[in-house]
Design an enzyme around this catalytic site. Sequence first.
Site, PDB file in Angstrom:
ATOM      1  N   HIS A  52      31.392  64.942  37.202  1.00 28.13           N
ATOM      2  CA  HIS A  52      30.936  63.758  36.461  1.00 28.13           C
ATOM      3  C   HIS A  52      29.410  63.632  36.556  1.00 28.13           C
ATOM      4  CE1 HIS A  52      35.122  61.976  37.499  1.00 28.13           C
ATOM      5  NE2 HIS A  52      35.132  62.198  36.211  1.00 28.13           N
ATOM      6  N   ARG A  65      35.586  70.550  29.746  1.00 29.04           N
ATOM      7  CA  ARG A  65      35.656  71.599  30.765  1.00 29.04           C
ATOM      8  C   ARG A  65      36.199  72.898  30.213  1.00 29.04           C
ATOM      9  NH1 ARG A  65      38.471  67.430  34.661  1.00 29.04           N
ATOM     10  NH2 ARG A  65      38.919  66.711  32.580  1.00 29.04           N
ATOM     11  N   SER A 118      39.117  64.744  39.189  1.00 31.65           N
ATOM     12  CA  SER A 118      39.414  63.749  40.232  1.00 31.65           C
ATOM     13  C   SER A 118      40.816  63.995  40.777  1.00 31.65           C
ATOM     14  CB  SER A 118      39.344  62.327  39.654  1.00 31.65           C
ATOM     15  OG  SER A 118      38.061  62.069  39.158  1.00 31.65           O
ATOM     16  N   LYS A 136      47.534  53.630  35.453  1.00 26.62           N
ATOM     17  CA  LYS A 136      47.334  55.004  35.933  1.00 26.62           C
ATOM     18  C   LYS A 136      47.598  55.176  37.429  1.00 26.62           C
ATOM     19  CE  LYS A 136      44.651  58.080  33.067  1.00 26.62           C
ATOM     20  NZ  LYS A 136      43.428  58.888  33.010  1.00 26.62           N
TER      21      LYS A 136
HETATM   22  P1  ADP Z   1      39.647  60.141  31.905  1.00 29.73           P
HETATM   23  O1  ADP Z   1      40.846  59.485  32.520  1.00 29.73           O
HETATM   24  O2  ADP Z   1      39.041  59.360  30.780  1.00 29.73           O
HETATM   25  O3  ADP Z   1      39.809  61.592  31.570  1.00 29.73           O
HETATM   26  P2  ADP Z   1      37.980  61.081  34.071  1.00 29.73           P
HETATM   27  O4  ADP Z   1      37.279  60.265  35.112  1.00 29.73           O
HETATM   28  O5  ADP Z   1      39.003  62.043  34.519  1.00 29.73           O
HETATM   29  O6  ADP Z   1      38.563  60.007  33.063  1.00 29.73           O
HETATM   30  O7  ADP Z   1      36.921  61.851  33.189  1.00 29.73           O
HETATM   31  C1  ADP Z   1      35.894  61.172  32.518  1.00 29.73           C
HETATM   32  C2  ADP Z   1      35.119  62.159  31.674  1.00 29.73           C
HETATM   33  O8  ADP Z   1      34.483  63.111  32.518  1.00 29.73           O
HETATM   34  C3  ADP Z   1      35.978  62.981  30.705  1.00 29.73           C
HETATM   35  O9  ADP Z   1      35.216  63.234  29.539  1.00 29.73           O
HETATM   36  C4  ADP Z   1      36.218  64.275  31.444  1.00 29.73           C
HETATM   37  O10 ADP Z   1      36.418  65.346  30.552  1.00 29.73           O
HETATM   38  C5  ADP Z   1      34.886  64.405  32.163  1.00 29.73           C
HETATM   39  N1  ADP Z   1      35.027  65.212  33.376  1.00 29.73           N
HETATM   40  C6  ADP Z   1      35.872  65.031  34.415  1.00 29.73           C
HETATM   41  N2  ADP Z   1      35.698  65.975  35.359  1.00 29.73           N
HETATM   42  C7  ADP Z   1      34.726  66.801  34.884  1.00 29.73           C
HETATM   43  C8  ADP Z   1      34.113  67.982  35.358  1.00 29.73           C
HETATM   44  N3  ADP Z   1      34.475  68.572  36.500  1.00 29.73           N
HETATM   45  N4  ADP Z   1      33.154  68.556  34.615  1.00 29.73           N
HETATM   46  C9  ADP Z   1      32.809  67.988  33.442  1.00 29.73           C
HETATM   47  N5  ADP Z   1      33.334  66.881  32.922  1.00 29.73           N
HETATM   48  C10 ADP Z   1      34.297  66.294  33.620  1.00 29.73           C
END
Ligand code: ADP
Length: 161
Positions: free
Chosen positions: A19, A92, A130, A43
């Site tokens: 992130h 990703r 996450s 969630k």
């Molecule tokens: P959501 O439940 O909306 O997917 P996340 O917190 O999992 O929420 O992810 C938020 C954003 O960050 C999304 O666009 C996701 O693709 C991006 N994201 C999550 N992990 C990574 C990572 N390791 N590298 C790049 N982008 C990421």
Amino acid sequence: MPAKLAIYPGSFDPVTNGHIDIIVRGLKIFDRIVVGILNNPGKNPLFTVNERKEMLQASLKTFTRVEIDTFDGLLVDYALHRGAQAILRGMRAVSDFEYEFQMALMNRKLVREAETVFLMPALSWVYLSSTIVKDVAVNGGDITGLVPPLVQEAVVNRVDR
Ligand code: ADP
């Protein structure tokens, strides 16, 4: 020129180095980024929205152009309310594509001007989420270097109970 603002929405349960990588890249394009934590109790999160907000604030405290906020309901309504020019999302792998494509097009259907900008993280974070961080920690694996140290401590304490 008016300042360009992006909303970076997500669950951030918890924030990972992936992130943060997207935020650092986003700051090269946008003047300001608002990280919007979606309040989605459905969630079954590991951390409350407030805990997630505090971890993001602490991890990003040196980033003066980044604000951490929370929102409920439709992302496009929140983005309009904040006056954002774009929604920022991380991409990703191909596995992210279908969901992200659907969301971006639905958001644009709801609000014609809603543009989504996708940024690719460094290769080291491509496999990181996450969810996988929590799975590894729950099973006693080492998450060093995948999340900020303060997040590592919070995750380890939480799953240890
Ligand atoms: P959501 O439940 O909306 O997917 P996340 O917190 O999992 O929420 O992810 C938020 C954003 O960050 C999304 O666009 C996701 O693709 C991006 N994201 C999550 N992990 C990574 C990572 N390791 N590298 C790049 N982008 C990421």
